[in-house]
Design an enzyme around this catalytic site. Structure first.
Site, PDB file in Angstrom:
ATOM      1  N   SER A   1     -10.711  -0.718   3.072  1.00  0.00           N
ATOM      2  CA  SER A   1     -10.019  -0.990   4.331  1.00  0.00           C
ATOM      3  C   SER A   1      -9.615   0.331   4.973  1.00  0.00           C
ATOM      4  O   SER A   1      -8.950   1.151   4.350  1.00  0.00           O
ATOM      5  CB  SER A   1      -8.770  -1.837   4.083  1.00  0.00           C
ATOM      6  OG  SER A   1      -9.137  -3.112   3.629  1.00  0.00           O
TER       7      SER A   1
ATOM      8  N   ARG B   1       0.825  -1.218   0.000  1.00  0.00           N
ATOM      9  CA  ARG B   1       0.000   0.000   0.000  1.00  0.00           C
ATOM     10  C   ARG B   1       0.862   1.273   0.000  1.00  0.00           C
ATOM     11  O   ARG B   1       0.520   2.271   0.631  1.00  0.00           O
ATOM     12  CB  ARG B   1      -0.946   0.016   1.218  1.00  0.00           C
ATOM     13  CG  ARG B   1      -2.003  -1.063   1.209  1.00  0.00           C
ATOM     14  CD  ARG B   1      -2.995  -0.898   0.077  1.00  0.00           C
ATOM     15  NE  ARG B   1      -4.117  -1.798   0.189  1.00  0.00           N
ATOM     16  CZ  ARG B   1      -4.177  -3.024  -0.363  1.00  0.00           C
ATOM     17  NH1 ARG B   1      -3.168  -3.488  -1.082  1.00  0.00           N
ATOM     18  NH2 ARG B   1      -5.257  -3.765  -0.205  1.00  0.00           N
TER      19      ARG B   1
ATOM     20  N   GLU C   1      -5.125   3.396   6.488  1.00  0.00           N
ATOM     21  CA  GLU C   1      -4.870   3.134   5.071  1.00  0.00           C
ATOM     22  C   GLU C   1      -5.538   4.209   4.231  1.00  0.00           C
ATOM     23  O   GLU C   1      -5.051   4.589   3.180  1.00  0.00           O
ATOM     24  CB  GLU C   1      -5.415   1.758   4.683  1.00  0.00           C
ATOM     25  CG  GLU C   1      -4.777   1.217   3.422  1.00  0.00           C
ATOM     26  CD  GLU C   1      -5.737   0.830   2.343  1.00  0.00           C
ATOM     27  OE1 GLU C   1      -5.973   1.667   1.450  1.00  0.00           O
ATOM     28  OE2 GLU C   1      -6.247  -0.305   2.381  1.00  0.00           O
TER      29      GLU C   1
HETATM   30  N1  EPU Z   1     -11.399 -11.078   9.528  1.00  0.00           N
HETATM   31  C1  EPU Z   1     -12.065 -11.203  10.718  1.00  0.00           C
HETATM   32  N2  EPU Z   1     -13.122 -10.360  10.957  1.00  0.00           N
HETATM   33  C2  EPU Z   1     -13.486  -9.416  10.079  1.00  0.00           C
HETATM   34  C3  EPU Z   1     -12.794  -9.293   8.860  1.00  0.00           C
HETATM   35  C4  EPU Z   1     -11.734 -10.137   8.609  1.00  0.00           C
HETATM   36  O1  EPU Z   1     -11.749 -12.056  11.550  1.00  0.00           O
HETATM   37  O2  EPU Z   1     -14.440  -8.689  10.372  1.00  0.00           O
HETATM   38  C5  EPU Z   1     -10.301 -12.006   9.237  1.00  0.00           C
HETATM   39  C6  EPU Z   1     -10.660 -12.906   8.048  1.00  0.00           C
HETATM   40  O3  EPU Z   1     -11.368 -14.028   8.473  1.00  0.00           O
HETATM   41  C7  EPU Z   1      -9.316 -13.256   7.479  1.00  0.00           C
HETATM   42  C8  EPU Z   1      -8.469 -12.045   7.801  1.00  0.00           C
HETATM   43  O4  EPU Z   1      -9.161 -11.304   8.798  1.00  0.00           O
HETATM   44  O5  EPU Z   1      -8.764 -14.358   8.133  1.00  0.00           O
HETATM   45  C9  EPU Z   1      -8.217 -11.167   6.552  1.00  0.00           C
HETATM   46  O6  EPU Z   1      -9.452 -10.669   6.050  1.00  0.00           O
HETATM   47  P1  EPU Z   1      -9.734 -10.492   4.481  1.00  0.00           P
HETATM   48  O7  EPU Z   1      -9.421 -11.747   3.773  1.00  0.00           O
HETATM   49  O8  EPU Z   1     -11.089  -9.912   4.357  1.00  0.00           O
HETATM   50  O9  EPU Z   1      -8.674  -9.486   3.975  1.00  0.00           O
HETATM   51  P2  EPU Z   1      -8.137  -8.154   4.604  1.00  0.00           P
HETATM   52  O10 EPU Z   1      -6.722  -8.406   5.016  1.00  0.00           O
HETATM   53  O11 EPU Z   1      -9.051  -7.604   5.632  1.00  0.00           O
HETATM   54  C10 EPU Z   1      -7.148  -7.201   2.369  1.00  0.00           C
HETATM   55  C11 EPU Z   1      -7.041  -5.818   1.798  1.00  0.00           C
HETATM   56  C12 EPU Z   1      -8.299  -5.477   0.990  1.00  0.00           C
HETATM   57  C13 EPU Z   1      -8.515  -6.527  -0.088  1.00  0.00           C
HETATM   58  C14 EPU Z   1      -8.655  -7.880   0.607  1.00  0.00           C
HETATM   59  C15 EPU Z   1      -8.863  -9.017  -0.338  1.00  0.00           C
HETATM   60  C16 EPU Z   1      -5.713  -4.467   3.353  1.00  0.00           C
HETATM   61  C17 EPU Z   1      -5.739  -3.471   4.450  1.00  0.00           C
HETATM   62  N3  EPU Z   1      -6.901  -4.843   2.880  1.00  0.00           N
HETATM   63  O12 EPU Z   1      -8.189  -7.163   3.341  1.00  0.00           O
HETATM   64  O13 EPU Z   1      -8.073  -4.237   0.356  1.00  0.00           O
HETATM   65  O14 EPU Z   1      -9.675  -6.246  -0.853  1.00  0.00           O
HETATM   66  O15 EPU Z   1      -7.440  -8.152   1.365  1.00  0.00           O
HETATM   67  O16 EPU Z   1      -7.683  -9.337  -0.961  1.00  0.00           O
HETATM   68  O17 EPU Z   1      -4.640  -4.866   2.930  1.00  0.00           O
HETATM   69  C18 EPU Z   1      -8.421  -1.902   0.595  1.00  0.00           C
HETATM   70  O18 EPU Z   1      -7.185  -1.794   0.585  1.00  0.00           O
HETATM   71  O19 EPU Z   1      -9.169  -0.900   0.680  1.00  0.00           O
HETATM   72  C19 EPU Z   1      -9.008  -3.220   0.503  1.00  0.00           C
HETATM   73  C20 EPU Z   1     -10.304  -3.416   0.561  1.00  0.00           C
END
Ligand code: EPU
Length: 300
Positions: free
Chosen positions: A220, A168, A290
């Site tokens: 995010s 990012r 972010e």
């Molecule tokens: N999780 C929870 N509770 C929640 C949400 C997530 O326990 O309410 C857990 C999920 O179960 C999972 C882990 O957290 O084990 C990661 O969650 P997720 O797969 O949804 O991905 P993320 O790390 O939250 C990242 C990017 C997103 C991108 C997604 C999909 C960042 C900050 N965010 O989210 O990017 O769409 O992966 O690849 O890196 C953005 O940058 O605006 C964005 C949406």
């Protein structure tokens, strides 16, 4: 009056409300505002702004930006250029081109590698700025070069290496204030349209299943700390569904703050502060925003 030329520059509007230009539906006003579908004279304009020490802010679709000032000083430039061209295995898109449309056009042309862009609801310029990514892909994986304008108004070309991409992050975000992205060229791989489209649909399906895309948010809110996930930490801190004014921690994904209708920038900032404090108290981890907050420092 030193601003007279700016007020009479073709297309410039004064005291423009920013909420309609914000994906979130939140915003004060911009003292001067210019939406550009053509970047032909942009270098000249930027050079003059810099020479006369006029502040300027460049925005795209503002899907990752919270406008938190009552009135932003200087000129806000919204880049709305929509050009796409394909040559050999590369695709070039102007900064205002939308990433999901880039993904769709690449799929239509039978070019693989940009499917992740279907899960990035922003412009090419904003995505280069923040090295946006989703579902296993990010800008840096496919970017070949970026055409940019520096604060003196000169056109520059940067290779992927010169963009210094990290999670990012890019050289534009970290070390080149006043630079703006004009267009980006991506490398793709030939494949059947059908196969590329199938993966693109998977990205969309996964996104629909895990993120509150039916509501207004900025994606995010916080970056993932090394080795962990902001969403998991906020969720485990018991914050899902928490509300301040019209802003709510999404019950679907804890790292998203949704606008229930009438959220103000203050509501969002107060909720962000609460999320950071609660995660810090519970896990000793400081979450880093972010989203880009304009006109105020995010509390925390
Ligand atoms: N999780 C929870 N509770 C929640 C949400 C997530 O326990 O309410 C857990 C999920 O179960 C999972 C882990 O957290 O084990 C990661 O969650 P997720 O797969 O949804 O991905 P993320 O790390 O939250 C990242 C990017 C997103 C991108 C997604 C999909 C960042 C900050 N965010 O989210 O990017 O769409 O992966 O690849 O890196 C953005 O940058 O605006 C964005 C949406």
């Amino acid at each position: 009056m030193p601003d007279a030329w700016l007020a009479s520059y073709p297309g410039v509007r004064e005291h423009e409300p920013l909420a309609p230009h914000s994906w979130y539906g939140i915003g004060g006003r911009a003292r001067y505002f210019l939406e550009l579908a053509d970047d032909g004279r942009l270098g000249e304009l930027i050079g003059r702004l810099t020479a006369e020490q006029h502040p300027y802010l460049v925005i795209g679709a503002a899907t990752n930006t919270l406008f938190a000032a009552d009135e932003l000083s200087g000129l806000t430039i919204k880049i709305a250029t929509r050009h796409l061209s394909m040559e050999g295995d590369t695709i070039s898109a102007s900064a205002g081109y939308l990433m999901p449309k880039l993904a769709a056009e690449a799929a239509r042309a039978g070019r693989a590698g940009l499917e992740f862009a279907a899960g990035v609801p922003g412009t090419v310029g904003g995505s280069v700025f923040g090295n946006a990514g989703a579902f296993g892909g990010e800008v840096k994986d496919r970017l070949v070069q970026v055409a940019a304008i520096d604060p003196q108004g000169q056109h520059q070309t940067l290779t992927a290496k010169e963009c210094a991409f990290a999670y990012r992050d890019s050289v534009f975000k970290a070390a080149r204030p006043g630079w703006l992205v004009v267009s980006a060229t991506f490398a793709t791989t030939p494949e059947t349209s059908q196969a590329v489209r199938a993966r693109l649909l998977e990205v969309q399906k996964h996104r629909r299943a895990t993120q509150p895309i039916e509501q207004r948010s900025l994606g995010s809110t916080f970056k993932n700390p090394p080795g962990d996930s902001a969403g998991r930490l906020i969720d485990a801190s018991g914050l899902k569904g928490m509300r301040i004014g019209g802003a709510q921690v999404s019950p679907k994904h804890a790292n998203f703050i949704v606008n229930l209708g009438e959220a103000s920038a203050d509501d969002v900032l107060a909720l962000m502060a609460e999320m950071r404090n609660r995660v810090f108290e519970r896990f000793g981890i400081e979450l880093e925003p972010e989203i880009r907050v304009i006109g105020r420092t995010p509390a925390g």
